[in-house]
Design an enzyme around this catalytic site. Structure first.
Site, PDB file in Angstrom:
ATOM      1  N   TYR A  44      28.560  28.471  46.367  1.00  0.00           N
ATOM      2  CA  TYR A  44      28.216  29.577  47.275  1.00  0.00           C
ATOM      3  C   TYR A  44      28.682  29.211  48.672  1.00  0.00           C
ATOM      4  O   TYR A  44      28.455  28.079  49.117  1.00  0.00           O
ATOM      5  CB  TYR A  44      26.695  29.788  47.315  1.00  0.00           C
ATOM      6  N   GLU A  95      28.661  31.769  51.628  1.00  0.00           N
ATOM      7  CA  GLU A  95      28.640  32.960  52.492  1.00  0.00           C
ATOM      8  C   GLU A  95      29.009  32.568  53.908  1.00  0.00           C
ATOM      9  O   GLU A  95      28.577  31.519  54.411  1.00  0.00           O
ATOM     10  CB  GLU A  95      27.253  33.601  52.465  1.00  0.00           C
ATOM     11  N   ASP A 122      48.654  50.257  52.903  1.00  0.00           N
ATOM     12  CA  ASP A 122      48.090  49.734  51.658  1.00  0.00           C
ATOM     13  C   ASP A 122      49.282  49.332  50.789  1.00  0.00           C
ATOM     14  O   ASP A 122      49.896  50.160  50.118  1.00  0.00           O
ATOM     15  CB  ASP A 122      47.239  50.815  50.991  1.00  0.00           C
ATOM     16  N   THR A 160      46.154  44.286  47.340  1.00  0.00           N
ATOM     17  CA  THR A 160      45.543  43.571  46.236  1.00  0.00           C
ATOM     18  C   THR A 160      46.505  42.432  45.898  1.00  0.00           C
ATOM     19  O   THR A 160      47.661  42.436  46.312  1.00  0.00           O
ATOM     20  CB  THR A 160      45.316  44.485  45.009  1.00  0.00           C
ATOM     21  N   LYS A 163      49.015  42.617  41.549  1.00  0.00           N
ATOM     22  CA  LYS A 163      50.068  43.512  41.025  1.00  0.00           C
ATOM     23  C   LYS A 163      51.405  42.777  41.130  1.00  0.00           C
ATOM     24  O   LYS A 163      51.585  41.752  40.475  1.00  0.00           O
ATOM     25  CB  LYS A 163      50.026  44.839  41.770  1.00  0.00           C
ATOM     26  N   ARG A 222      42.851  38.900  40.394  1.00  0.00           N
ATOM     27  CA  ARG A 222      42.371  40.220  40.828  1.00  0.00           C
ATOM     28  C   ARG A 222      41.514  40.056  42.081  1.00  0.00           C
ATOM     29  O   ARG A 222      40.371  39.610  42.016  1.00  0.00           O
ATOM     30  CB  ARG A 222      41.541  40.875  39.723  1.00  0.00           C
TER      31      ARG A 222
HETATM   32  N1  DSN Z   1      44.364  51.130  39.517  1.00  0.00           N
HETATM   33  C1  DSN Z   1      45.488  50.754  40.333  1.00  0.00           C
HETATM   34  C2  DSN Z   1      46.755  51.213  39.749  1.00  0.00           C
HETATM   35  O1  DSN Z   1      46.870  51.238  38.542  1.00  0.00           O
HETATM   36  O2  DSN Z   1      47.663  51.552  40.474  1.00  0.00           O
HETATM   37  C3  DSN Z   1      45.309  51.190  41.707  1.00  0.00           C
HETATM   38  O3  DSN Z   1      44.042  50.850  42.143  1.00  0.00           O
END
Ligand code: DSN
Length: 409
Positions: free
Chosen positions: A46, A48, A196, A222, A225, A231
């Site tokens: 932990y 924080e 984004d 994120t 991807k 994730r």
């Molecule tokens: N769920 C993602 C996607 O498939 O593009 C975006 O958040």
């Protein structure tokens, strides 16, 4: 593993991943090292707070870890720590976007993004998301003819609606965004620009997509991807905005950081800094273009005519097949895609007119243009001729050539 039920499911999922051609544009395969970091003892801690200001003792090592990952993140995107800050704690993209908005936009004000059926995202001000309940979401549309962004129309809408923050980015727009034009638009209405880049962060890191940093005030991505990490998410912000954003991530909406995930982000950022990652990013774009062109030749309508990124959308309904029907047929043959609305879609979002395809995952497997041509032929056979069993064999042959994690079946 002592828990045989979970072990069995892990094996089943591994087998499914090995035997399936993954064309879901937002998925990828992490390295063994990223998996090792995810499964490391950092999950037990932990911490924080932020480095050197934790609410828990025993944070000496995790402080070093978080600083290392922050340094790597800034370096990968060529950012000066004097001008930019990065927060590596967001659990994922949705809380990251929420934290940014809570930090920067007074409740009830307008935020602007792309409409969902135009490639936008739920967290860009949609009613179903908290972002559409706490702020008024206004959304720009694509040109009806070209199905691409018309920046003059974006400017017109911005001038009419006067949003406090404009979001560039989404999850199904197949063309590189023009960040300079977005900057001019936000400047014209005195708004902030949030990019984004969740979908294309790996392409930016690999030099296959323009960097948004010279134009944006805040950049969220994120990490799972095209960036090929675990994730999670990162928030990059100009120094003058970062204090509020940090406070909103913790304690605003999150608790303790997931340190095993942060360790895995660090590994992924390290991997993305190698020259091989540049090759990967460029190959993703090449593969996507070839797959789209081949499908086009076979008579499938590409939304907006094609792609210069890692994804594209097909209007399957033009050939009489709904998005769900197409995705179901493909899954039976061993190919996974996701359903996708086309611009101005008249069908329901639950069974829209199209599907979205991307090649980031299969490029990680090592596939190139040759395989993309084979896959286009396979997709056509499945969707047009409903050939499943013969195609399944071709899919299986292809998968066997590209084992993941050294696993052969
Ligand atoms: N769920 C993602 C996607 O498939 O593009 C975006 O958040």
């Amino acid at each position: 593993m002592k828990d045989k039920q979970t072990e069995k499911l892990i094996k089943q999922e591994q087998e499914r991943q090995n035997k399936t051609l993954d064309l879901i544009a937002s998925e990828n395969f992490v390295s063994k090292d990223v998996l090792d970091a995810l499964g490391s003892v950092f999950t037990n801690k932990y911490a924080e707070g932020y480095p050197n200001t934790r609410y828990y003792h025993g944070a000496e090592v995790v402080d070093k870890l978080e600083e290392l990952v922050r340094t790597r993140a800034l370096k990968l995107f060529k950012l000066s720590p004097k001008k930019w800050n990065v927060n590596v704690q967001p659990y994922s993209g949705s809380p990251a976007n929420l934290a940014i908005l809570l930090a920067l936009v007074p409740r009830g004000e307008k935020i602007m993004g792309m409409r969902l059926d135009m490639g936008g995202h739920l967290t860009h001000g949609y009613k179903a998301s908290a972002t559409g309940k706490l702020w008024q979401g206004v959304h720009c549309v694509l040109d009806k003819k070209t199905e691409k962004l018309d920046y003059r129309e974006v400017l017109k809408l911005a001038k009419k609606e006067k949003p406090k923050l404009i979001i560039a980015g989404g999850s199904a727009y197949s063309w590189k965004l023009d960040f300079k034009k977005f900057r001019k638009i936000v400047d014209a209405v005195h708004a902030l620009l949030l990019v984004d880049m969740s979908h294309f962060a790996g392409l930016v890191a690999g030099g296959a997509y323009p960097s948004p940093f010279s134009c944006a005030d805040v950049v969220m991505t994120t990490t799972h991807k095209t960036l090929r990490g675990p994730r999670a998410a990162l928030i990059f912000s100009k120094k003058e905005l970062s204090k509020n954003i940090d406070r909103m991530v913790f304690p605003g909406i999150q608790g303790g950081p997931h340190l095993n995930v942060i360790a895995a982000i660090g590994v992924a950022l390290h991997e993305a800094s190698f020259p091989g990652f540049k090759k990967y990013a460029k190959q993703v774009v090449k593969n996507t273009r070839v797959l789209a062109e081949e499908l086009k030749k076979l008579g499938w309508r590409m939304v907006s005519g094609g792609t210069n990124t890692h994804l594209f959308n097909i209007d399957t309904f033009q050939n009489g097949i709904s998005g769900n029907e197409a995705a179901d047929l493909l899954e039976k043959a061993g190919i996974v895609v996701n359903i996708e609305a086309i611009p101005y879609d008249l069908r329901s979002p639950k069974d829209p007119s199209g599907i979205r395809l991307g090649t980031a995952a299969l490029t990680t497997w090592g596939m190139k243009e040759k395989e993309m041509k084979i896959i286009a032929g396979i997709i056509d056979k499945v969707l047009r001729k409903r050939e499943i069993s013969s195609v399944k064999k071709a899919v299986s042959r292809l998968c066997k050539k590209f084992p993941i994690y050294g696993y052969r079946w």
